[in-house]
Design a protein around this motif. Structure first.
Motif, PDB file in Angstrom:
ATOM      1  N   ALA A 199     -16.293  -1.862  -0.383  1.00 29.42           N
ATOM      2  CA  ALA A 199     -17.167  -0.701  -0.195  1.00 29.42           C
ATOM      3  C   ALA A 199     -17.370   0.073  -1.488  1.00 29.42           C
ATOM      4  N   MET A 200     -16.393   0.040  -2.380  1.00 29.78           N
ATOM      5  CA  MET A 200     -16.498   0.782  -3.638  1.00 29.78           C
ATOM      6  C   MET A 200     -17.625   0.257  -4.523  1.00 29.78           C
ATOM      7  N   HIS A 201     -18.063  -0.979  -4.314  1.00 29.77           N
ATOM      8  CA  HIS A 201     -19.203  -1.495  -5.077  1.00 29.77           C
ATOM      9  C   HIS A 201     -20.471  -0.725  -4.717  1.00 29.77           C
ATOM     10  N   ARG A 202     -20.576  -0.346  -3.448  1.00 33.12           N
ATOM     11  CA  ARG A 202     -21.742   0.406  -2.986  1.00 33.12           C
ATOM     12  C   ARG A 202     -21.521   1.920  -3.068  1.00 33.12           C
ATOM     13  N   TYR A 203     -20.279   2.332  -2.842  1.00 31.73           N
ATOM     14  CA  TYR A 203     -19.910   3.747  -2.846  1.00 31.73           C
ATOM     15  C   TYR A 203     -18.737   3.952  -3.814  1.00 31.73           C
ATOM     16  N   PRO A 204     -18.995   4.037  -5.117  1.00 33.22           N
ATOM     17  CA  PRO A 204     -17.895   4.154  -6.090  1.00 33.22           C
ATOM     18  C   PRO A 204     -16.991   5.370  -5.861  1.00 33.22           C
ATOM     19  N   GLU A 205     -17.535   6.411  -5.254  1.00 34.59           N
ATOM     20  CA  GLU A 205     -16.737   7.611  -5.031  1.00 34.59           C
ATOM     21  C   GLU A 205     -15.632   7.416  -3.985  1.00 34.59           C
ATOM     22  N   LEU A 206     -15.612   6.270  -3.312  1.00 34.07           N
ATOM     23  CA  LEU A 206     -14.555   5.971  -2.347  1.00 34.07           C
ATOM     24  C   LEU A 206     -13.202   5.765  -3.013  1.00 34.07           C
ATOM     25  N   ARG A 207     -13.175   5.598  -4.326  1.00 32.70           N
ATOM     26  CA  ARG A 207     -11.891   5.350  -4.995  1.00 32.70           C
ATOM     27  C   ARG A 207     -10.895   6.484  -4.786  1.00 32.70           C
ATOM     28  N   VAL A 208     -11.376   7.681  -4.429  1.00 33.30           N
ATOM     29  CA  VAL A 208     -10.464   8.805  -4.195  1.00 33.30           C
ATOM     30  C   VAL A 208      -9.555   8.583  -2.990  1.00 33.30           C
ATOM     31  N   ILE A 209      -9.899   7.619  -2.134  1.00 30.27           N
ATOM     32  CA  ILE A 209      -9.152   7.434  -0.889  1.00 30.27           C
ATOM     33  C   ILE A 209      -7.874   6.619  -1.075  1.00 30.27           C
ATOM     34  N   TRP A 210      -7.694   5.989  -2.218  1.00 29.83           N
ATOM     35  CA  TRP A 210      -6.518   5.126  -2.408  1.00 29.83           C
ATOM     36  C   TRP A 210      -5.210   5.867  -2.200  1.00 29.83           C
ATOM     37  N   ARG A 211      -5.087   7.066  -2.743  1.00 32.82           N
ATOM     38  CA  ARG A 211      -3.838   7.825  -2.603  1.00 32.82           C
ATOM     39  C   ARG A 211      -3.563   8.128  -1.126  1.00 32.82           C
ATOM     40  N   SER A 212      -4.603   8.492  -0.392  1.00 30.94           N
ATOM     41  CA  SER A 212      -4.443   8.806   1.026  1.00 30.94           C
ATOM     42  C   SER A 212      -4.084   7.562   1.829  1.00 30.94           C
ATOM     43  N   HIS A 213      -4.715   6.452   1.503  1.00 35.10           N
ATOM     44  CA  HIS A 213      -4.411   5.199   2.206  1.00 35.10           C
ATOM     45  C   HIS A 213      -2.965   4.776   1.919  1.00 35.10           C
ATOM     46  N   HIS A 214      -2.511   4.970   0.694  1.00 39.96           N
ATOM     47  CA  HIS A 214      -1.127   4.652   0.355  1.00 39.96           C
ATOM     48  C   HIS A 214      -0.168   5.548   1.146  1.00 39.96           C
ATOM     49  N   LEU A 215      -0.501   6.829   1.275  1.00 43.06           N
ATOM     50  CA  LEU A 215       0.314   7.747   2.064  1.00 43.06           C
ATOM     51  C   LEU A 215       0.383   7.285   3.508  1.00 43.06           C
ATOM     52  N   ARG A 216      -0.743   6.881   4.054  1.00 45.72           N
ATOM     53  CA  ARG A 216      -0.770   6.358   5.430  1.00 45.72           C
ATOM     54  C   ARG A 216       0.155   5.153   5.557  1.00 45.72           C
ATOM     55  N   ASN A 217       0.111   4.254   4.578  1.00 47.36           N
ATOM     56  CA  ASN A 217       0.976   3.076   4.626  1.00 47.36           C
ATOM     57  C   ASN A 217       2.449   3.468   4.588  1.00 47.36           C
ATOM     58  N   GLN A 218       2.783   4.474   3.805  1.00 48.57           N
ATOM     59  CA  GLN A 218       4.163   4.957   3.781  1.00 48.57           C
ATOM     60  C   GLN A 218       4.574   5.474   5.159  1.00 48.57           C
ATOM     61  N   ILE A 219       3.710   6.274   5.765  1.00 53.02           N
ATOM     62  CA  ILE A 219       4.006   6.849   7.076  1.00 53.02           C
ATOM     63  C   ILE A 219       4.238   5.750   8.105  1.00 53.02           C
ATOM     64  N   VAL A 220       3.420   4.721   8.069  1.00 54.36           N
ATOM     65  CA  VAL A 220       3.464   3.677   9.085  1.00 54.36           C
ATOM     66  C   VAL A 220       4.539   2.621   8.811  1.00 54.36           C
ATOM     67  N   HIS A 221       4.756   2.267   7.559  1.00 53.35           N
ATOM     68  CA  HIS A 221       5.600   1.115   7.250  1.00 53.35           C
ATOM     69  C   HIS A 221       7.011   1.433   6.777  1.00 53.35           C
ATOM     70  N   GLU A 222       7.242   2.615   6.242  1.00 54.10           N
ATOM     71  CA  GLU A 222       8.586   2.923   5.746  1.00 54.10           C
ATOM     72  C   GLU A 222       9.438   3.498   6.866  1.00 54.10           C
ATOM     73  N   HIS A 223      10.720   3.200   6.813  1.00 56.36           N
ATOM     74  CA  HIS A 223      11.622   3.638   7.884  1.00 56.36           C
ATOM     75  C   HIS A 223      11.678   5.160   7.996  1.00 56.36           C
ATOM     76  N   GLU A 224      11.832   5.839   6.869  1.00 60.49           N
ATOM     77  CA  GLU A 224      11.793   7.305   6.881  1.00 60.49           C
ATOM     78  C   GLU A 224      10.941   7.775   5.724  1.00 60.49           C
ATOM     79  N   VAL A 225      10.045   8.684   6.014  1.00 60.35           N
ATOM     80  CA  VAL A 225       9.090   9.170   5.026  1.00 60.35           C
ATOM     81  C   VAL A 225       9.313  10.661   4.820  1.00 60.35           C
ATOM     82  N   ARG A 226       9.282  11.076   3.560  1.00 63.72           N
ATOM     83  CA  ARG A 226       9.315  12.498   3.226  1.00 63.72           C
ATOM     84  C   ARG A 226       8.024  12.814   2.500  1.00 63.72           C
ATOM     85  N   VAL A 227       7.253  13.719   3.094  1.00 62.05           N
ATOM     86  CA  VAL A 227       5.928  14.041   2.569  1.00 62.05           C
ATOM     87  C   VAL A 227       5.798  15.549   2.462  1.00 62.05           C
TER      88      VAL A 227
END
Length: 105
Positions: A55-83
């Motif tokens: 999607a970033m090829h069409r919408y380059p401004e989507l790159r800002v979402i990487w940090r949020s997506h990584h946070l989501r992955n931490q919440i879902v995949h790590e045993h205990e998350v501190r945010v």
């Protein structure tokens, strides 16, 4: 302070306020909503990370979402998350911005 969440059926009482627990869940839901939007817009990829990259090829401004997506992955995949609550708020703002860019809001 930090918001803690252990990946089990129950939230750890006393480690996070009800509002911050809601924010953790909201980040996961916002990520899921974004993935649904990307799929509906026919963004190719076998997982969300690949769909974002596509999607970033069409919408380059989507790159800002990487940090949020990584946070989501931490919440879902790590045993205990501190945010930090400010990181949750920032992630939710980024999801809102990206969903607007994609015309979903």
């Amino acid at each position: 302070y930090w918001v803690s969440y252990a990946r089990d059926p129950h939230w750890h009482e006393g480690k996070a306020t009800r509002a911050s627990q809601v924010d953790l869940k909201a980040v996961v839901k916002a990520d899921s909503l974004l993935d649904d939007v990307l799929k509906r817009k026919d963004m190719q990829g076998e997982n969300m990370a690949r769909r974002i990259t596509f999607a970033m090829h069409r919408y380059p401004e989507l790159r800002v979402i990487w940090r949020s997506h990584h946070l989501r992955n931490q919440i879902v995949h790590e045993h205990e998350v501190r945010v930090r609550p400010k990181d949750l708020r920032s992630a939710l703002k980024e999801y809102k911005k990206v969903l607007r860019i994609l015309g979903a809001l």
